[in-house]
Design a protein around this motif. Sequence first.
Motif, PDB file in Angstrom:
ATOM      1  N   PHE A  70      15.214   9.605  36.394  1.00  0.00           N
ATOM      2  CA  PHE A  70      13.856   9.818  35.892  1.00  0.00           C
ATOM      3  C   PHE A  70      13.234   8.476  35.506  1.00  0.00           C
ATOM      4  N   ALA A  71      14.019   7.608  34.873  1.00  0.00           N
ATOM      5  CA  ALA A  71      13.521   6.297  34.457  1.00  0.00           C
ATOM      6  C   ALA A  71      13.072   5.473  35.654  1.00  0.00           C
ATOM      7  N   ILE A  72      13.892   5.434  36.670  1.00  0.00           N
ATOM      8  CA  ILE A  72      13.538   4.650  37.864  1.00  0.00           C
ATOM      9  C   ILE A  72      12.259   5.187  38.492  1.00  0.00           C
ATOM     10  N   PHE A  73      12.176   6.511  38.637  1.00  0.00           N
ATOM     11  CA  PHE A  73      10.986   7.094  39.254  1.00  0.00           C
ATOM     12  C   PHE A  73       9.742   6.881  38.403  1.00  0.00           C
ATOM     13  N   LEU A  74       9.880   6.921  37.090  1.00  0.00           N
ATOM     14  CA  LEU A  74       8.733   6.652  36.224  1.00  0.00           C
ATOM     15  C   LEU A  74       8.332   5.181  36.293  1.00  0.00           C
ATOM     16  N   LEU A  75       9.296   4.294  36.334  1.00  0.00           N
ATOM     17  CA  LEU A  75       8.979   2.865  36.410  1.00  0.00           C
ATOM     18  C   LEU A  75       8.198   2.517  37.674  1.00  0.00           C
ATOM     19  N   ILE A  76       8.623   3.072  38.794  1.00  0.00           N
ATOM     20  CA  ILE A  76       7.949   2.729  40.057  1.00  0.00           C
ATOM     21  C   ILE A  76       6.751   3.629  40.335  1.00  0.00           C
ATOM     22  N   GLY A  77       6.620   4.707  39.585  1.00  0.00           N
ATOM     23  CA  GLY A  77       5.489   5.604  39.781  1.00  0.00           C
ATOM     24  C   GLY A  77       5.638   6.491  41.002  1.00  0.00           C
ATOM     25  N   PHE A  78       6.825   7.013  41.207  1.00  0.00           N
ATOM     26  CA  PHE A  78       7.069   7.943  42.320  1.00  0.00           C
ATOM     27  C   PHE A  78       7.057   9.368  41.783  1.00  0.00           C
ATOM     28  N   LYS A  79       6.129  10.165  42.287  1.00  0.00           N
ATOM     29  CA  LYS A  79       5.974  11.549  41.836  1.00  0.00           C
ATOM     30  C   LYS A  79       5.940  11.604  40.305  1.00  0.00           C
ATOM     31  N   THR A  80       5.074  10.796  39.747  1.00  0.00           N
ATOM     32  CA  THR A  80       4.998  10.603  38.298  1.00  0.00           C
ATOM     33  C   THR A  80       4.821  11.913  37.542  1.00  0.00           C
ATOM     34  N   GLU A  81       3.922  12.765  38.009  1.00  0.00           N
ATOM     35  CA  GLU A  81       3.674  14.016  37.284  1.00  0.00           C
ATOM     36  C   GLU A  81       4.933  14.866  37.223  1.00  0.00           C
ATOM     37  N   LEU A  82       5.632  14.973  38.338  1.00  0.00           N
ATOM     38  CA  LEU A  82       6.866  15.763  38.382  1.00  0.00           C
ATOM     39  C   LEU A  82       7.926  15.184  37.453  1.00  0.00           C
ATOM     40  N   PHE A  83       8.176  13.883  37.558  1.00  0.00           N
ATOM     41  CA  PHE A  83       9.253  13.294  36.759  1.00  0.00           C
ATOM     42  C   PHE A  83       8.880  13.182  35.290  1.00  0.00           C
ATOM     43  N   ALA A  84       7.588  13.137  34.988  1.00  0.00           N
ATOM     44  CA  ALA A  84       7.171  13.194  33.586  1.00  0.00           C
ATOM     45  C   ALA A  84       7.461  14.586  33.016  1.00  0.00           C
ATOM     46  N   LYS A  85       7.161  15.641  33.780  1.00  0.00           N
ATOM     47  CA  LYS A  85       7.468  17.007  33.320  1.00  0.00           C
ATOM     48  C   LYS A  85       8.968  17.195  33.146  1.00  0.00           C
ATOM     49  N   LEU A  86       9.740  16.736  34.123  1.00  0.00           N
ATOM     50  CA  LEU A  86      11.197  16.860  34.022  1.00  0.00           C
ATOM     51  C   LEU A  86      11.729  16.076  32.819  1.00  0.00           C
ATOM     52  N   SER A  87      11.146  14.914  32.560  1.00  0.00           N
ATOM     53  CA  SER A  87      11.538  14.123  31.385  1.00  0.00           C
ATOM     54  C   SER A  87      11.205  14.871  30.103  1.00  0.00           C
ATOM     55  N   GLY A  88      10.037  15.487  30.065  1.00  0.00           N
ATOM     56  CA  GLY A  88       9.650  16.276  28.897  1.00  0.00           C
ATOM     57  C   GLY A  88      10.613  17.427  28.656  1.00  0.00           C
ATOM     58  N   ILE A  89      11.006  18.093  29.721  1.00  0.00           N
ATOM     59  CA  ILE A  89      11.961  19.205  29.606  1.00  0.00           C
ATOM     60  C   ILE A  89      13.317  18.703  29.118  1.00  0.00           C
ATOM     61  N   LEU A  90      13.802  17.611  29.713  1.00  0.00           N
ATOM     62  CA  LEU A  90      15.091  17.047  29.309  1.00  0.00           C
ATOM     63  C   LEU A  90      15.071  16.646  27.832  1.00  0.00           C
ATOM     64  N   LEU A  91      14.012  15.980  27.410  1.00  0.00           N
ATOM     65  CA  LEU A  91      13.901  15.573  26.009  1.00  0.00           C
ATOM     66  C   LEU A  91      13.770  16.774  25.073  1.00  0.00           C
ATOM     67  N   LEU A  92      13.070  17.809  25.518  1.00  0.00           N
ATOM     68  CA  LEU A  92      12.946  19.019  24.701  1.00  0.00           C
ATOM     69  C   LEU A  92      14.297  19.719  24.555  1.00  0.00           C
TER      70      LEU A  92
END
Length: 148
Positions: A70-92
Amino acid sequence: MKIIKLFLRFSIAIGFLSASADRLGMWAKEYSAWGNWDSFLEYTKVLNPWVPNSLIPTIAIIATGAEVNFAIFLLIGFKTELFAKLSGILLLIFALSMTFSIGIKSVFDYSVFTASAAAFALSLLKEKYLEVDTLIQKDKLKEKNENH
């Protein structure tokens, strides 16, 4: 808005990478929360007392793998919306596990709900800025125009 999105992407990603580096022993002891994989496995067991001991390493590997990816994808901006949601779920999930196993105070002290909310907020920011997605989108448009 562009700078805020970039700040959110990098903040969440660096948080994931720092935590993963810590559990892999990459931080000096004076800065470390876990310091090594075995300590992280013990903490994973504390947060998941209902999970059989035999599955704790699997959960730890999945969580760490997810955080790094998730970190790598967020850093490079690949499918940002998807990986941001997945990050939110993981953190929750992490926040809820902490709440039910060790109490809510640590969740507040470590701002885990805040990080989860930030990830979900990031998923709502649609304007692209310094993202691989922009390049992919341009290539698809170029290809589409060439084919017509």
